[in-house]
Motif scaffolding. Structure first.
Motif, PDB file in Angstrom:
ATOM      1  N   PHE A 130      46.983  76.355  47.923  1.00  0.00           N
ATOM      2  CA  PHE A 130      47.104  75.222  48.831  1.00  0.00           C
ATOM      3  C   PHE A 130      48.173  75.502  49.874  1.00  0.00           C
ATOM      4  CE2 PHE A 130      44.483  73.156  45.837  1.00  0.00           C
ATOM      5  CZ  PHE A 130      43.999  71.988  46.420  1.00  0.00           C
ATOM      6  N   ALA A 131      47.949  74.944  51.070  1.00  0.00           N
ATOM      7  CA  ALA A 131      48.930  75.048  52.140  1.00  0.00           C
ATOM      8  C   ALA A 131      50.162  74.232  51.783  1.00  0.00           C
ATOM      9  CB  ALA A 131      48.325  74.574  53.459  1.00  0.00           C
ATOM     10  N   GLU A 132      51.210  74.409  52.571  1.00  0.00           N
ATOM     11  CA  GLU A 132      52.483  73.766  52.231  1.00  0.00           C
ATOM     12  C   GLU A 132      52.418  72.251  52.272  1.00  0.00           C
ATOM     13  OE1 GLU A 132      52.795  75.130  56.607  1.00  0.00           O
ATOM     14  OE2 GLU A 132      51.951  75.859  54.730  1.00  0.00           O
ATOM     15  N   ASP A 133      51.466  71.680  53.021  1.00  0.00           N
ATOM     16  CA  ASP A 133      51.357  70.220  53.058  1.00  0.00           C
ATOM     17  C   ASP A 133      50.675  69.664  51.817  1.00  0.00           C
ATOM     18  OD1 ASP A 133      48.714  70.894  53.424  1.00  0.00           O
ATOM     19  OD2 ASP A 133      48.478  69.874  55.340  1.00  0.00           O
ATOM     20  N   GLY A 134      50.085  70.550  51.000  1.00  0.00           N
ATOM     21  CA  GLY A 134      49.462  70.123  49.765  1.00  0.00           C
ATOM     22  C   GLY A 134      48.093  69.498  49.928  1.00  0.00           C
ATOM     23  N   LYS A 135      47.628  69.345  51.142  1.00  0.00           N
ATOM     24  CA  LYS A 135      46.326  68.710  51.374  1.00  0.00           C
ATOM     25  C   LYS A 135      45.205  69.737  51.486  1.00  0.00           C
ATOM     26  CE  LYS A 135      48.190  64.577  53.659  1.00  0.00           C
ATOM     27  NZ  LYS A 135      48.186  63.756  54.893  1.00  0.00           N
ATOM     28  N   TYR A 136      45.436  70.764  52.293  1.00  0.00           N
ATOM     29  CA  TYR A 136      44.396  71.760  52.488  1.00  0.00           C
ATOM     30  C   TYR A 136      44.481  72.827  51.407  1.00  0.00           C
ATOM     31  CZ  TYR A 136      41.381  75.330  54.418  1.00  0.00           C
ATOM     32  OH  TYR A 136      40.370  76.253  54.573  1.00  0.00           O
ATOM     33  N   GLY A 137      43.343  73.092  50.768  1.00  0.00           N
ATOM     34  CA  GLY A 137      43.306  74.105  49.729  1.00  0.00           C
ATOM     35  C   GLY A 137      42.024  74.887  49.769  1.00  0.00           C
ATOM     36  N   ILE A 138      42.019  76.026  49.105  1.00  0.00           N
ATOM     37  CA  ILE A 138      40.849  76.884  49.062  1.00  0.00           C
ATOM     38  C   ILE A 138      40.719  77.496  47.687  1.00  0.00           C
ATOM     39  CG2 ILE A 138      42.028  78.979  49.846  1.00  0.00           C
ATOM     40  CD1 ILE A 138      39.447  79.343  51.699  1.00  0.00           C
ATOM     41  N   VAL A 139      39.470  77.682  47.243  1.00  0.00           N
ATOM     42  CA  VAL A 139      39.199  78.317  45.963  1.00  0.00           C
ATOM     43  C   VAL A 139      38.252  79.488  46.210  1.00  0.00           C
ATOM     44  CG1 VAL A 139      37.242  76.809  45.401  1.00  0.00           C
ATOM     45  CG2 VAL A 139      38.498  77.941  43.560  1.00  0.00           C
ATOM     46  N   ILE A 140      38.463  80.566  45.467  1.00  0.00           N
ATOM     47  CA  ILE A 140      37.623  81.754  45.609  1.00  0.00           C
ATOM     48  C   ILE A 140      36.915  82.039  44.295  1.00  0.00           C
ATOM     49  CG2 ILE A 140      39.474  83.382  44.988  1.00  0.00           C
ATOM     50  CD1 ILE A 140      38.256  85.291  47.104  1.00  0.00           C
ATOM     51  N   GLY A 141      35.674  82.531  44.418  1.00  0.00           N
ATOM     52  CA  GLY A 141      34.901  82.918  43.253  1.00  0.00           C
ATOM     53  C   GLY A 141      34.284  84.282  43.451  1.00  0.00           C
ATOM     54  N   ASP A 142      33.809  84.870  42.372  1.00  0.00           N
ATOM     55  CA  ASP A 142      33.168  86.181  42.459  1.00  0.00           C
ATOM     56  C   ASP A 142      31.992  86.145  43.434  1.00  0.00           C
ATOM     57  OD1 ASP A 142      34.910  87.429  40.791  1.00  0.00           O
ATOM     58  OD2 ASP A 142      33.590  87.477  39.057  1.00  0.00           O
ATOM     59  N   PRO A 143      31.684  87.301  44.021  1.00  0.00           N
ATOM     60  CA  PRO A 143      30.615  87.349  45.026  1.00  0.00           C
ATOM     61  C   PRO A 143      29.268  86.869  44.493  1.00  0.00           C
ATOM     62  CG  PRO A 143      31.895  89.372  45.064  1.00  0.00           C
ATOM     63  CD  PRO A 143      32.334  88.611  43.846  1.00  0.00           C
ATOM     64  N   ILE A 144      28.566  86.129  45.335  1.00  0.00           N
ATOM     65  CA  ILE A 144      27.189  85.724  45.089  1.00  0.00           C
ATOM     66  C   ILE A 144      26.339  86.442  46.131  1.00  0.00           C
ATOM     67  CG2 ILE A 144      25.566  83.808  44.995  1.00  0.00           C
ATOM     68  CD1 ILE A 144      27.631  83.678  42.785  1.00  0.00           C
ATOM     69  N   LYS A 145      25.462  87.324  45.663  1.00  0.00           N
ATOM     70  CA  LYS A 145      24.636  88.130  46.561  1.00  0.00           C
ATOM     71  C   LYS A 145      25.504  88.887  47.557  1.00  0.00           C
ATOM     72  CE  LYS A 145      20.595  85.124  46.102  1.00  0.00           C
ATOM     73  NZ  LYS A 145      19.594  84.268  46.800  1.00  0.00           N
ATOM     74  N   ASN A 146      26.571  89.470  47.045  1.00  0.00           N
ATOM     75  CA  ASN A 146      27.484  90.322  47.818  1.00  0.00           C
ATOM     76  C   ASN A 146      28.280  89.589  48.893  1.00  0.00           C
ATOM     77  OD1 ASN A 146      25.144  92.684  47.136  1.00  0.00           O
ATOM     78  ND2 ASN A 146      27.296  93.223  46.844  1.00  0.00           N
ATOM     79  N   TYR A 147      28.482  88.299  48.694  1.00  0.00           N
ATOM     80  CA  TYR A 147      29.374  87.541  49.574  1.00  0.00           C
ATOM     81  C   TYR A 147      30.357  86.743  48.721  1.00  0.00           C
ATOM     82  CZ  TYR A 147      26.895  88.497  53.930  1.00  0.00           C
ATOM     83  OH  TYR A 147      26.348  89.121  55.026  1.00  0.00           O
ATOM     84  N   ALA A 148      31.619  86.783  49.106  1.00  0.00           N
ATOM     85  CA  ALA A 148      32.631  86.037  48.375  1.00  0.00           C
ATOM     86  C   ALA A 148      32.295  84.550  48.393  1.00  0.00           C
ATOM     87  CB  ALA A 148      34.005  86.262  48.990  1.00  0.00           C
TER      88      ALA A 148
END
Length: 346
Positions: A130-148
């Motif tokens: 999460f960004a420092e403001d705590g609001k914006y966040g992102i999650v990553i997962g293993d590739p699906i059909k060779n795309y993250a």
């Protein structure tokens, strides 16, 4: 002459503050639980959360003196590989494998709400940030059909939007994925010049690369096998440290750490190897100050006092993750068998 030598040596000892510098110490706070902890989020010097296997989460509100252990009903068989805490009451955890699930609590873990679920075949969530403001966040997962796989939130994880995997450009190679080793293979970094937030993450396996937004960079780190490559990235402004190695040969000390510098405007990155690398495979790295870092893995814990150029082994204990307080100075570690510890005298 001998008297003069003794006087000179004594003077050096007296006036050299490094001689009496106390070596950092790992102090165990809790252990013995049947869970492997890979998620750790330290809100401040008093509040920290950990998450792990067997559906277990723990919270401390007194700086690690005591922990409240929680086994989430209905999720006893799930593995929570990452946790993001916002305060003593609010936190997110990810259940990695099919179906991929994100849960949120607002009452200190008493109740949990499912805020995201994806039943896509092959889904495996690895980490979030999460960004420092705590609001914006992102999650990553293993590739699906060779795309993250990437999903974002703009409201502290209440709602998640899956990003267009073809639009973000982060195409991966066969046998290239992302390790859910410590919840730290993806980071959000704000550019000091443009003030834009950049998404950086590292991959491993047969291929190991750094992705800065949608641009990949080859990493000079051990790769080529299923459990090799980068595991974790720590960022300070336009510089970063990346660690990893070979999980199956965790005492190998070469090609397990990379020092990185960015130019976000020119979309460039430069890499160099440390003079003295960490002493084995490492699953997590964290800045303590601008020059001091800590890294940990299954074969021990290292400290660097010079920006990652030289690493000193301070413990042979097995830990998966190490994190510094977002607001504060304390540094905590977590690992197998419910181990939670704190770094002292650093």
């Amino acid at each position: 002459m001998n008297v003069l030598k003794n006087i000179l040596f004594t003077s050096i000892v007296i006036f050299n503050p490094g001689v009496y510098a106390q070596k950092p110490v790992i102090n165990m706070l809790d252990s013995g639980k049947k869970t492997s902890l890979r998620g750790l989020s330290v809100v401040n010097d008093n509040v920290l959360w950990v998450s792990g296997s067997s559906g277990m989460v723990a919270r401390s509100t007194d700086g690690g003196k005591t922990f409240e252990w929680i086994t989430i009903p209905g999720y006893q068989q799930r593995d929570f590989r990452d946790v993001e805490a916002f305060d003593a009451n609010t936190a997110l955890i990810i259940a990695v494998a099919e179906p991929a699930i994100i849960l949120k609590t607002k009452d200190g873990g008493k109740t949990w709400k499912k805020v995201f679920e994806d039943t896509t075949e092959g889904m495996f969530l690895d980490a979030m940030d999460f960004a420092e403001d705590g609001k914006y966040g992102i999650v990553i997962g293993d590739p699906i059909k060779n795309y993250a796989f990437l999903a974002q939130t703009k409201d502290r994880g209440e709602r998640w939007e899956v990003l267009d995997i073809h639009a973000n450009g982060s195409k991966t190679n066969d046998s290239e994925a992302f390790f859910a080793a410590s919840g730290t293979n993806i980071k959000l970094a704000r550019d000091s010049i443009s003030k834009m937030i950049h998404v950086l993450y590292v991959s491993g396996g047969k291929k190991s690369r750094l992705f800065v937004d949608d641009k990949p960079f080859e990493l000079p780190i051990r790769q080529g096998e299923e459990f090799t490559g980068a595991n974790s990235i720590a960022i300070d402004g336009n510089k970063a440290i990346i660690v990893g190695g070979d999980f199956t040969h965790d005492t190998l000390t070469d090609k397990n750490c990379v020092i990185t510098a960015f130019n976000y405007q020119k979309r460039e990155a430069a890499f160099k190897k440390p003079q003295t690398p960490p002493h084995g495979y490492r699953s997590c790295v964290e800045y303590i100050t601008k020059d001091k870092l800590i890294t940990c893995g299954t074969s021990g814990v290292d400290i660097s006092n010079d920006g990652g150029m030289n690493w000193e082994l301070i413990s042979g204990q097995n830990f998966h993750v190490c994190r510094k307080a977002k607001k504060g100075n304390k540094v905590f570690l977590a690992g197998a068998n419910g181990k939670i510890a704190m770094l002292s005298a650093f």
